[in-house]
Write an enzyme that holds these catalytic residues in place. Structure first.
Site, short mmCIF file in Angstrom:
data_model
loop_
_atom_site.label_atom_id
_atom_site.label_comp_id
_atom_site.label_asym_id
_atom_site.label_seq_id
_atom_site.Cartn_x
_atom_site.Cartn_y
_atom_site.Cartn_z
N ARG A 1 43.70 48.50 26.82
CA ARG A 1 42.92 47.60 27.00
C ARG A 1 43.38 46.08 26.84
O ARG A 1 42.81 45.75 25.58
CB ARG A 1 42.09 47.58 27.08
N ILE A 2 43.19 45.65 28.03
CA ILE A 2 43.15 44.10 27.53
C ILE A 2 41.60 43.00 28.37
O ILE A 2 41.97 43.32 28.89
CB ILE A 2 44.47 43.35 28.29
N GLY A 3 41.44 42.60 27.30
CA GLY A 3 40.68 41.38 28.63
C GLY A 3 40.68 40.39 28.70
O GLY A 3 41.71 40.05 29.25
N ASP A 4 39.09 39.72 29.02
CA ASP A 4 39.51 38.28 29.64
C ASP A 4 40.09 38.00 28.18
O ASP A 4 40.85 36.02 29.77
CB ASP A 4 38.13 38.20 30.23
N THR B 1 33.96 38.14 20.09
CA THR B 1 34.71 36.74 20.47
C THR B 1 34.39 35.26 20.21
O THR B 1 33.38 35.38 19.81
CB THR B 1 34.42 37.24 22.07
N THR C 1 32.82 34.28 27.26
CA THR C 1 32.52 35.66 26.07
C THR C 1 31.91 36.74 26.79
O THR C 1 30.79 36.20 28.01
CB THR C 1 31.99 35.29 24.78
N GLY C 2 32.00 37.85 26.80
CA GLY C 2 31.04 39.09 27.50
C GLY C 2 31.60 39.92 28.00
O GLY C 2 33.20 40.09 27.26
N GLY D 1 34.22 41.53 29.62
CA GLY D 1 35.90 40.89 29.98
C GLY D 1 36.07 41.60 31.62
O GLY D 1 36.67 40.65 32.24
N1 ASP Z 1 35.12 39.43 26.56
C1 ASP Z 1 35.69 40.31 25.49
C2 ASP Z 1 36.63 41.07 26.42
O1 ASP Z 1 35.79 41.91 27.01
C3 ASP Z 1 34.83 40.02 24.74
C4 ASP Z 1 33.53 39.13 23.82
O2 ASP Z 1 33.12 38.44 24.39
O3 ASP Z 1 33.02 39.29 23.21
O4 ASP Z 1 37.52 41.89 25.94
#
Ligand code: ASP
Length: 320
Positions: free
Chosen positions: A214-217, A186, A237-238, A240
């Protein structure tokens, strides 16, 4: 005219200890991208232009790659997510689960500029983007690397869905993220331009071994990305799922607007107090209309940096 500010991140996670030499390419990469965005802002470009420039350079950079080198889904495919938001008028655009656009952040911007919708996903998103025009197209294997496939195979063996940066740590011990298999997923940018406007952008391949669909944040406005001139521009980032559940990026702005918290208080609350009890690992970058920058994380590290006006960019990896 105010003093413009740009801040960027290349992902947060359990980064292993890097010595000075190993960390140097990351600092150099961040600094170069900050300088490019800084110059654009100094020349009078908008915060939206600056965050799109910074994120597309992060997508291009092999060390901070949300494009080429994106993680694999459980099915061995790529599904990329990105979002942009404009603080002046709350316009926003996002794409999810696309795999044919070289710079997903520019696809997100196209959705915003078109204005009819905020979030487009999958085949329908790509149909729209084909008609919209002006974007660089690639085959899905453009994003693949052998090391990403190796990460997927290991994640499949472990039956876990993994944050990009954590896979190599769990599998290979504390190795420095210098080699191909430690590319971050990310990336994001937030900016304040000289006209006093804010913008945010985020782009990601998501998490290794994520379920197809799957859809992240990152592409969800209010979760991984948000900007409001009255409060702040935020890119997260993290892990999600947790950021979605607490509407992390919007919560920072809401705390500033309703609870009259400072940027520092609001970002500390979300990252250090709200997310940890639910095991929500990660961090965010944020800038407010006064030019304050906060980059908190509850993980070991987060590739990050900022530049104010024409002054030398500041970059960091670990907690200061
Ligand atoms: N936040 C991102 C997700 O969950 C992953 C990441 O931050 O590395 O898709």
């Amino acid at each position: 005219m105010g003093i413009p500010v740009i801040a960027i991140h290349g992902g947060a996670g359990a980064l292993s200890g890097l010595d000075e030499q190993q960390a140097k390419p990351y600092h150099d990469g961040l600094r170069y991208i900050l300088q490019q965005a800084q110059q654009a802002l100094q020349e009078g470009q908008s915060a939206m232009d600056a965050v799109c420039l910074a994120v597309s350079l992060l997508e291009d950079n092999p060390l901070f790659n949300a494009g080429h080198g994106a993680v694999f889904t459980h099915d061995g495919t790529h599904e990329l997510d990105a979002a942009v938001m404009n603080g002046a008028d709350l316009r926003a655009g996002a794409v999810a689960g696309i795999c044919h656009i070289q710079h997903p952040v520019l696809a997100a911007r196209a959705v915003m500029e078109d204005g009819r919708h905020v979030l487009l996903a999958g085949a329908g998103a790509e149909k729209f983007l084909r008609e919209y025009g002006g974007l660089a197209w690639v085959e899905p294997d453009f994003f693949s690397t052998p090391m990403r496939r190796e990460q997927l195979e290991k994640a499949l063996q472990q039956e876990r869905v993994a944050l990009d940066h954590d896979v190599a740590v769990s599998q290979k011990g504390p190795q420095p993220p210098i080699d191909e298999n430690r590319k971050m997923g990310t990336v994001g940018a937030v900016a304040l331009d000289q006209y006093g406007h804010l913008a945010a952008a985020t782009s990601t391949g998501g998490m290794t071994n994520k379920h197809a669909g799957r859809i992240g944040d990152s592409p969800l406005i209010g979760a991984g990305t948000y900007a409001d001139d009255r409060a702040a521009a935020v890119s997260c980032t993290g892990h999600g799922e947790m950021f979605i559940r607490v509407a992390a990026a919007y919560d920072v702005c809401a705390r500033m607007l309703y609870a009259k918290q400072t940027l520092e208080q609001a970002t500390q609350q979300v990252i250090m107090k709200t997310l940890p009890p639910m095991n929500g690992r990660g961090g965010l970058i944020a800038v407010d209309a006064a030019g304050n920058v906060c980059m908190p994380m509850n993980s070991e590290g987060m590739y990050r940096g900022y530049a104010r006006g024409a002054t030398e960019p500041v970059t960091a990896i670990y907690a200061e």
